[in-house]
Design a protein around this motif. Structure first.
Motif, PDB file in Angstrom:
ATOM      1  N   VAL A   1      43.770  93.242 -18.534  1.00  0.00           N
ATOM      2  CA  VAL A   1      42.368  92.752 -19.020  1.00  0.00           C
ATOM      3  C   VAL A   1      41.858  93.433 -20.017  1.00  0.00           C
ATOM      4  O   VAL A   1      42.717  94.426 -20.731  1.00  0.00           O
ATOM      5  N   VAL A   2      40.777  93.392 -20.649  1.00  0.00           N
ATOM      6  CA  VAL A   2      40.306  93.893 -21.902  1.00  0.00           C
ATOM      7  C   VAL A   2      38.876  94.669 -21.492  1.00  0.00           C
ATOM      8  O   VAL A   2      38.134  94.088 -20.726  1.00  0.00           O
ATOM      9  N   HIS A   3      39.093  95.826 -21.896  1.00  0.00           N
ATOM     10  CA  HIS A   3      37.628  96.412 -21.723  1.00  0.00           C
ATOM     11  C   HIS A   3      36.582  96.487 -22.827  1.00  0.00           C
ATOM     12  O   HIS A   3      36.761  96.747 -23.703  1.00  0.00           O
ATOM     13  N   PRO A   4      35.383  95.663 -22.265  1.00  0.00           N
ATOM     14  CA  PRO A   4      34.456  95.637 -23.472  1.00  0.00           C
ATOM     15  C   PRO A   4      33.701  96.997 -23.869  1.00  0.00           C
ATOM     16  O   PRO A   4      33.340  97.842 -22.772  1.00  0.00           O
ATOM     17  N   VAL A   5      33.737  97.517 -24.993  1.00  0.00           N
ATOM     18  CA  VAL A   5      32.848  98.493 -25.320  1.00  0.00           C
ATOM     19  C   VAL A   5      31.660  98.250 -26.176  1.00  0.00           C
ATOM     20  O   VAL A   5      31.926  97.466 -27.250  1.00  0.00           O
ATOM     21  N   ILE A   6      30.450  98.387 -25.676  1.00  0.00           N
ATOM     22  CA  ILE A   6      29.418  97.791 -26.545  1.00  0.00           C
ATOM     23  C   ILE A   6      28.680  98.806 -26.904  1.00  0.00           C
ATOM     24  O   ILE A   6      28.288  99.873 -26.365  1.00  0.00           O
ATOM     25  N   LEU A   7      28.516  98.681 -28.271  1.00  0.00           N
ATOM     26  CA  LEU A   7      27.793  99.644 -29.035  1.00  0.00           C
ATOM     27  C   LEU A   7      26.317  99.540 -29.115  1.00  0.00           C
ATOM     28  O   LEU A   7      25.841  98.234 -29.533  1.00  0.00           O
ATOM     29  N   CYS A   8      25.498 100.176 -28.662  1.00  0.00           N
ATOM     30  CA  CYS A   8      23.852 100.096 -28.611  1.00  0.00           C
ATOM     31  C   CYS A   8      23.167 101.101 -29.459  1.00  0.00           C
ATOM     32  O   CYS A   8      22.653 102.216 -28.647  1.00  0.00           O
ATOM     33  N   GLY A   9      23.365 101.441 -30.619  1.00  0.00           N
ATOM     34  CA  GLY A   9      22.523 102.219 -31.309  1.00  0.00           C
ATOM     35  C   GLY A   9      21.344 101.603 -32.255  1.00  0.00           C
ATOM     36  O   GLY A   9      20.769 100.814 -31.677  1.00  0.00           O
ATOM     37  N   GLY A  10      21.243 102.274 -33.377  1.00  0.00           N
ATOM     38  CA  GLY A  10      20.318 101.298 -34.139  1.00  0.00           C
ATOM     39  C   GLY A  10      18.820 101.706 -34.097  1.00  0.00           C
ATOM     40  O   GLY A  10      18.615 101.951 -33.269  1.00  0.00           O
ATOM     41  N   SER A  11      18.232 101.491 -35.254  1.00  0.00           N
ATOM     42  CA  SER A  11      16.731 101.733 -35.041  1.00  0.00           C
ATOM     43  C   SER A  11      16.202 100.360 -35.465  1.00  0.00           C
ATOM     44  O   SER A  11      16.874  99.377 -35.210  1.00  0.00           O
ATOM     45  N   VAL A 103      35.287  96.145 -29.008  1.00  0.00           N
ATOM     46  CA  VAL A 103      34.218  96.746 -29.474  1.00  0.00           C
ATOM     47  C   VAL A 103      33.425  95.750 -30.031  1.00  0.00           C
ATOM     48  O   VAL A 103      33.664  94.823 -30.862  1.00  0.00           O
ATOM     49  N   SER A 104      31.906  95.688 -29.433  1.00  0.00           N
ATOM     50  CA  SER A 104      31.223  94.715 -29.765  1.00  0.00           C
ATOM     51  C   SER A 104      29.851  95.709 -30.099  1.00  0.00           C
ATOM     52  O   SER A 104      29.265  96.160 -29.341  1.00  0.00           O
ATOM     53  N   PRO A 105      29.090  95.237 -31.169  1.00  0.00           N
ATOM     54  CA  PRO A 105      27.691  95.551 -31.366  1.00  0.00           C
ATOM     55  C   PRO A 105      26.795  94.836 -30.341  1.00  0.00           C
ATOM     56  O   PRO A 105      27.200  93.864 -29.951  1.00  0.00           O
ATOM     57  N   PHE A 189      35.692  94.589 -32.965  1.00  0.00           N
ATOM     58  CA  PHE A 189      37.016  94.969 -33.117  1.00  0.00           C
ATOM     59  C   PHE A 189      37.898  94.890 -31.800  1.00  0.00           C
ATOM     60  O   PHE A 189      37.271  95.186 -30.810  1.00  0.00           O
ATOM     61  N   ALA A 190      39.122  94.760 -31.935  1.00  0.00           N
ATOM     62  CA  ALA A 190      40.238  94.957 -30.620  1.00  0.00           C
ATOM     63  C   ALA A 190      41.210  95.903 -31.033  1.00  0.00           C
ATOM     64  O   ALA A 190      41.626  95.814 -32.016  1.00  0.00           O
ATOM     65  N   PHE A 191      41.552  96.881 -29.881  1.00  0.00           N
ATOM     66  CA  PHE A 191      42.562  97.804 -30.314  1.00  0.00           C
ATOM     67  C   PHE A 191      42.833  98.529 -29.045  1.00  0.00           C
ATOM     68  O   PHE A 191      42.306  98.406 -28.311  1.00  0.00           O
TER      69      PHE A 191
END
Ligand code: GDD
Ligand code: MG
Length: 340
Positions: A1-11, A103-105, A189-191
């Motif tokens: 399986v793949v672990h989604p990592v979602i980046l939620c930053g930003g202005s 990793v996804s924005p 990205f994936a790693f």
């Protein structure tokens, strides 16, 4: 399986007045009915392929995440905003070292989810072999806000990356396009978690060390993970593109023709939305006469427009923005956008 990592930053400056500091882009339903964060979670909803997602976000936005993601994700609450390399590293250090991360924005639009999933599978296979994998988007203009990837030797499902150049100047971007063989970095990205931590330790040892300490000293509160703030506070903020992707020798790219847009401004948002025969896009109450390619979005007052082309009108919470489509790139310069 793949672990989604979602980046939620930003202005929230470039899509002002809809996107504001207290409720930026990921939390708004900008394209369809789902917010960009929800659409990002939906894309990783196939339980045969994906594990439960991890969202990395600042404390100011945790309330929106709870509203929109409910109990479907673990949230890593950043002690401070340090850009994407430390944000990704928090997830990479927390998860099992052999886990494959995607990793996804959470502020992009992807029109073709099937194509995204095909690229995600190819990327996961390369990541399992130790590659640091980027998603390559066809570059069709000399945009300076993106990373550029020179594609090298073909490998299963993609290419080696010969060279990764983050945010080149205009002349360099134009040269890349003329030369050919370059793709934009889509910011996905994936790693393997462990491979990322090894590369970070090789190229930014102090950052890797501080993140490991922050995770080791962190604690769970329900579904939230709070890293220790002391070691994290001293980190020099840097994006993953500069810190890792420009430096690693294990970089690969998978092509991703998936109707991608980073919705960087109102013009890009207009283009990502479906238009009528005249190319107009309207949300809310509006009357358009003899208009072409006009975007109107209003949360109340009726907007009437006659005889204009490539114009954008946004009415939101007492603010009105009127701009040419081309001028949309400069919204961040407005006092209203800067001083919110
Ligand atoms: N959690 C967290 N913390 N998220 C962050 C932080 C942070 O400190 N900083 C940025 N992010 C999130 C943003 O919300 C966005 O979703 C994503 O990480 C990428 O950050 P941006 O600030 O939007 O990066 P960029 O647009 O300048 O450049 C990146 O994306 C381009 C494609 O859109 C790079 O990866 C480029 O190479 C790429 O072409
Ligand atoms: Mg961006």
């Amino acid at each position: 399986v793949v672990h989604p990592v979602i980046l939620c930053g930003g202005s929230g400056t470039r899509l002002w007045p809809r996107s504001r500091k207290d409720k930026p882009k990921p939390f708004l339903p900008l394209i369809g009915e789902r917010t960009l964060l929800q659409a990002t979670l939906d894309r990783c909803g196939d339980e045969a392929l994906f594990a439960e997602p991890v969202i990395v976000a600042g404390s100011a936005h945790v309330c929106h995440i709870a509203d929109q993601a409910g109990e479907t994700a673990t949230v890593i609450v950043e002690p401070a905003a340090k850009n994407t390399a430390p944000a990704i590293a928090l997830a990479a250090a927390l998860l099992p070292q052999d886990a494959i991360l995607l990793v996804s924005p959470s502020d992009h639009h992807i029109g073709d989810v099937g194509a995204f999933l095909r690229s995600a599978r190819a990327a996961a296979a390369l990541a399992a072999d130790g590659w640091m994998v980027a998603f390559g988007i066809e570059a069709d203009r000399p945009e300076t806000g993106f990373g550029y990837i020179r594609m090298g030797e073909a490998i299963a499902g993609g290419h080696r990356i010969d060279r990764f150049v983050e945010k080149p100047d205009r002349a360099t971007a134009e040269r890349f396009l003329t030369e050919g063989g370059y793709a934009w970095n889509g910011g996905i990205f994936a790693f393997r978690a462990g491979a990322f931590m090894e590369e970070l330790a090789a190229h930014r040892p102090a950052m890797a060390d501080a993140v490991r300490k922050a995770v080791a000293g962190g604690r769970y509160e329900g579904r939230e993970f709070h890293p220790a703030s002391d070691p994290f506070a001293g980190i020099e903020g840097e994006s993953v593109d500069y810190a890792v992707m420009e430096n690693t020798h294990r970089a690969a790219v998978v092509p991703a023709a998936m109707g991608w847009s980073d919705i960087g401004n109102w013009e890009a948002l207009r283009d990502a939305r479906e238009g009528d025969e005249a190319g107009n896009r309207v949300r809310g109450t509006a009357e358009l006469v003899d208009c072409r390619n006009v975007l109107v979005e209003t949360d109340g007052p009726r907007v009437s427009v006659i005889g204009l082309e490539d114009v954008i009108v946004i009415v939101d919470n007492g603010e009105v923005l009127v701009t040419s489509a081309a001028g949309a790139q400069r919204v961040g310069r407005l006092h209203g956008a800067a001083r919110q």
